[in-house]
Scaffold this motif. Structure first.
Motif, PDB file in Angstrom:
ATOM      1  N   TYR A   8       0.554  -1.192   0.089  1.00 20.34           N
ATOM      2  CA  TYR A   8      -0.049  -0.086  -0.016  1.00 20.34           C
ATOM      3  C   TYR A   8       1.191   1.325   0.227  1.00 20.34           C
ATOM      4  O   TYR A   8       1.741   1.295   0.513  1.00 20.34           O
ATOM      5  CB  TYR A   8      -0.943  -0.045   1.320  1.00 20.34           C
ATOM      6  N   TYR A  10       0.217   5.041   0.837  1.00 17.05           N
ATOM      7  CA  TYR A  10      -1.180   6.627   1.270  1.00 17.05           C
ATOM      8  C   TYR A  10      -0.854   7.673   0.570  1.00 17.05           C
ATOM      9  O   TYR A  10       0.332   7.808   1.197  1.00 17.05           O
ATOM     10  CB  TYR A  10      -1.521   6.020   2.469  1.00 17.05           C
ATOM     11  N   LYS A  12      -1.294  11.162   1.680  1.00 20.06           N
ATOM     12  CA  LYS A  12      -2.453  11.238   3.058  1.00 20.06           C
ATOM     13  C   LYS A  12      -2.358  13.137   2.464  1.00 20.06           C
ATOM     14  O   LYS A  12      -3.889  13.121   3.100  1.00 20.06           O
ATOM     15  CB  LYS A  12      -1.572  11.488   4.184  1.00 20.06           C
ATOM     16  N   ASP A  15      -5.377  12.655  -0.190  1.00 18.54           N
ATOM     17  CA  ASP A  15      -5.908  11.239   0.300  1.00 18.54           C
ATOM     18  C   ASP A  15      -6.174  10.084  -0.847  1.00 18.54           C
ATOM     19  O   ASP A  15      -7.448   9.813  -1.337  1.00 18.54           O
ATOM     20  CB  ASP A  15      -7.981  12.098   0.861  1.00 18.54           C
ATOM     21  N   TYR A  55      -9.911   8.521   0.209  1.00 15.81           N
ATOM     22  CA  TYR A  55      -9.549   7.230   1.027  1.00 15.81           C
ATOM     23  C   TYR A  55     -10.061   7.169   2.381  1.00 15.81           C
ATOM     24  O   TYR A  55     -11.000   6.584   2.999  1.00 15.81           O
ATOM     25  CB  TYR A  55      -8.478   6.253   0.997  1.00 15.81           C
ATOM     26  N   MET A  56      -9.457   8.019   3.735  1.00 21.15           N
ATOM     27  CA  MET A  56     -10.230   8.072   4.856  1.00 21.15           C
ATOM     28  C   MET A  56     -11.065   8.430   4.847  1.00 21.15           C
ATOM     29  O   MET A  56     -11.800   8.659   5.881  1.00 21.15           O
ATOM     30  CB  MET A  56      -8.565   9.108   6.021  1.00 21.15           C
ATOM     31  N   LYS A  59     -13.060   5.837   4.597  1.00 17.48           N
ATOM     32  CA  LYS A  59     -13.632   4.515   5.233  1.00 17.48           C
ATOM     33  C   LYS A  59     -14.089   5.326   6.746  1.00 17.48           C
ATOM     34  O   LYS A  59     -14.752   4.240   7.138  1.00 17.48           O
ATOM     35  CB  LYS A  59     -11.993   4.648   5.296  1.00 17.48           C
ATOM     36  N   LYS A  60     -13.942   6.769   7.191  1.00 16.12           N
ATOM     37  CA  LYS A  60     -14.187   6.911   8.327  1.00 16.12           C
ATOM     38  C   LYS A  60     -15.467   7.074   8.236  1.00 16.12           C
ATOM     39  O   LYS A  60     -16.750   6.874   9.326  1.00 16.12           O
ATOM     40  CB  LYS A  60     -13.973   8.482   8.783  1.00 16.12           C
ATOM     41  N   GLU A  74      -7.946  -6.437   2.982  1.00 19.27           N
ATOM     42  CA  GLU A  74      -8.104  -5.848   4.709  1.00 19.27           C
ATOM     43  C   GLU A  74      -7.668  -4.698   4.605  1.00 19.27           C
ATOM     44  O   GLU A  74      -6.389  -4.417   3.775  1.00 19.27           O
ATOM     45  CB  GLU A  74      -7.774  -6.438   5.547  1.00 19.27           C
ATOM     46  N   PRO A  76      -6.070  -0.987   4.921  1.00 24.56           N
ATOM     47  CA  PRO A  76      -5.462  -0.652   6.137  1.00 24.56           C
ATOM     48  C   PRO A  76      -5.958   1.423   6.997  1.00 24.56           C
ATOM     49  O   PRO A  76      -6.680   1.859   5.911  1.00 24.56           O
ATOM     50  CB  PRO A  76      -4.404  -0.111   5.574  1.00 24.56           C
ATOM     51  N   SER A  77      -5.549   0.915   8.139  1.00 22.56           N
ATOM     52  CA  SER A  77      -6.098   2.782   8.831  1.00 22.56           C
ATOM     53  C   SER A  77      -4.593   3.250   8.584  1.00 22.56           C
ATOM     54  O   SER A  77      -3.367   3.088   9.209  1.00 22.56           O
ATOM     55  CB  SER A  77      -6.727   2.071   9.619  1.00 22.56           C
ATOM     56  N   TYR A  78      -4.493   4.427   8.662  1.00 20.30           N
ATOM     57  CA  TYR A  78      -4.540   5.687   9.039  1.00 20.30           C
ATOM     58  C   TYR A  78      -4.148   6.777   9.545  1.00 20.30           C
ATOM     59  O   TYR A  78      -5.655   7.068   9.932  1.00 20.30           O
ATOM     60  CB  TYR A  78      -3.463   6.293   7.099  1.00 20.30           C
TER      61      TYR A  78
END
Length: 78
Positions: A8, A10, A12, A15, A55-56, A59-60, A74, A76-78
């Motif tokens: 992965y 990411y 940030k 995003d 993405y985040m 996801k949130k 699965e 991932p979380s960041y």
């Protein structure tokens, strides 16, 4: 898909999540709704990765259920 085969990256600031199997390489992209792009090896026809925009944020909010063609992955979380 085995989770360990995925890598992965990411971004940030933008995003955006990039997920790929093995080394990144040229691929055919298929856009799905909700900012998901699935990448396909044009020679073998195998699914080799995906990209998720916002993405985040998604996801949130619980907007990411399963990625087309990568249902066992699965995220991932960041």
């Amino acid at each position: 898909m085995i989770k360990d085969t995925f890598k992965y990256d990411y971004d940030k600031e933008a995003d955006v999540l990039y997920a790929f199997i093995g080394k990144p390489k040229p691929a055919k992209s298929v856009d799905y709704e909700n900012g998901i792009v699935v990448r396909i090896d044009p020679n073998s026809g195998k699914y080799i990765g995906f990209t998720i925009v916002d993405y985040m944020k998604r996801k949130k909010r619980g907007m990411l259920k399963k990625i087309p063609h990568f249902k066992q992955v699965e995220l991932p979380s960041y």
